[in-house]
Design an enzyme around this catalytic site. Sequence first.
Site, PDB file in Angstrom:
ATOM      1  N   ASN A   1      55.508  66.455  43.675  1.00 18.58           N
ATOM      2  CA  ASN A   1      56.765  67.575  43.118  1.00 18.58           C
ATOM      3  C   ASN A   1      56.332  68.754  44.260  1.00 18.58           C
ATOM      4  O   ASN A   1      55.099  68.963  44.634  1.00 18.58           O
ATOM      5  CB  ASN A   1      56.338  68.012  41.821  1.00 18.58           C
TER       6      ASN A   1
ATOM      7  N   HIS B   1      56.570  72.927  44.028  1.00 14.95           N
ATOM      8  CA  HIS B   1      56.677  74.044  43.097  1.00 14.95           C
ATOM      9  C   HIS B   1      56.614  75.356  43.896  1.00 14.95           C
ATOM     10  O   HIS B   1      55.430  75.467  44.747  1.00 14.95           O
ATOM     11  CB  HIS B   1      55.723  73.814  41.840  1.00 14.95           C
TER      12      HIS B   1
HETATM   13  C1  GAR Z   1      62.632  74.972  45.095  1.00 15.18           C
HETATM   14  O1  GAR Z   1      62.253  76.309  45.214  1.00 15.18           O
HETATM   15  C2  GAR Z   1      61.369  74.078  44.487  1.00 15.18           C
HETATM   16  O2  GAR Z   1      60.288  74.441  44.885  1.00 15.18           O
HETATM   17  C3  GAR Z   1      61.698  74.222  43.042  1.00 15.18           C
HETATM   18  O3  GAR Z   1      63.344  74.342  42.885  1.00 15.18           O
HETATM   19  C4  GAR Z   1      63.715  74.725  44.264  1.00 15.18           C
HETATM   20  C5  GAR Z   1      64.608  73.654  44.649  1.00 15.18           C
HETATM   21  O4  GAR Z   1      65.378  74.083  45.794  1.00 15.18           O
HETATM   22  N1  GAR Z   1      61.284  73.387  42.106  1.00 15.18           N
HETATM   23  C6  GAR Z   1      60.629  73.934  41.058  1.00 15.18           C
HETATM   24  O5  GAR Z   1      60.838  75.097  40.318  1.00 15.18           O
HETATM   25  C7  GAR Z   1      59.890  72.855  40.092  1.00 15.18           C
HETATM   26  N2  GAR Z   1      59.095  73.348  39.056  1.00 15.18           N
HETATM   27  P1  GAR Z   1      66.297  72.760  46.775  1.00 15.18           P
HETATM   28  O6  GAR Z   1      66.874  72.115  45.738  1.00 15.18           O
HETATM   29  O7  GAR Z   1      66.791  73.851  47.821  1.00 15.18           O
HETATM   30  O8  GAR Z   1      65.157  72.233  47.480  1.00 15.18           O
END
Ligand code: GAR
Length: 219
Positions: A121, A123
């Site tokens: 994952n 984060h």
């Molecule tokens: C990203 O910033 C990722 O780190 C976060 O969601 C976003 C997805 O962006 N994930 C979390 O917060 C998980 N806990 P993306 O769809 O453009 O990759």
Amino acid sequence: MSQPTPASSGSQQPRTRLGILLSGRGSNFLAIARAIANCSLAGVEIAVVLSNVAGAPGLAAARELNLPTECFVSRGRLRAEHDADVIACLRQHRVDLVCLAGYMRLLSPGFIAAFPDRILNIHPSLLPAFPGLDAQMQAFEYGCTVAGCTVHFVDEHLDHGVIVLQRTVPVLDDDDAHTLAARILEQEHLAYPEAIARVVSGRYRIEGRRFVAHAAQIS
Ligand code: GAR
């Protein structure tokens, strides 16, 4: 700790098959796809892009790249039943390593057990600080002077498993939560392909909570 099938650089060798799970925009998925296309991430291929949200832009982007896509809408379903469909789909696509890329859904214990130590994952914080939602906003409002992102193995706790790598971002005086999030996202796009490369190399061991790369062999 079991490791995903190590990839080899030879063209005849089987590649590690990634299953990308996303719920939204998909920019981390696209960063991984770009890294594969420009060979900075070798020995892997995207076996399937799967979403729990039918209208996820990341899913549309995957279709445009002619990658296999699947959607299992999670809304209104029991977590274990939904996850059972996702697990079956990942197995059908012979996925070796699951990469959560903005997959905004907790995994059931059954999912984690189905891919032991084979789920990553990303984060947008320097874990263990600021797990959960709106991590960039949390870091900004807390007054951190350094923020960043983390790629980690997924275990049964939220944003908690063994850390593969982190990248840091300074918080600038003229930042707001949005400019900070944008600069963290740039680092996420570098961090995720690099973390996948480290994991598929198989050249590491886990010591307690520590991901320790094996020393390079001298021939
Ligand atoms: C990203 O910033 C990722 O780190 C976060 O969601 C976003 C997805 O962006 N994930 C979390 O917060 C998980 N806990 P993306 O769809 O453009 O990759």
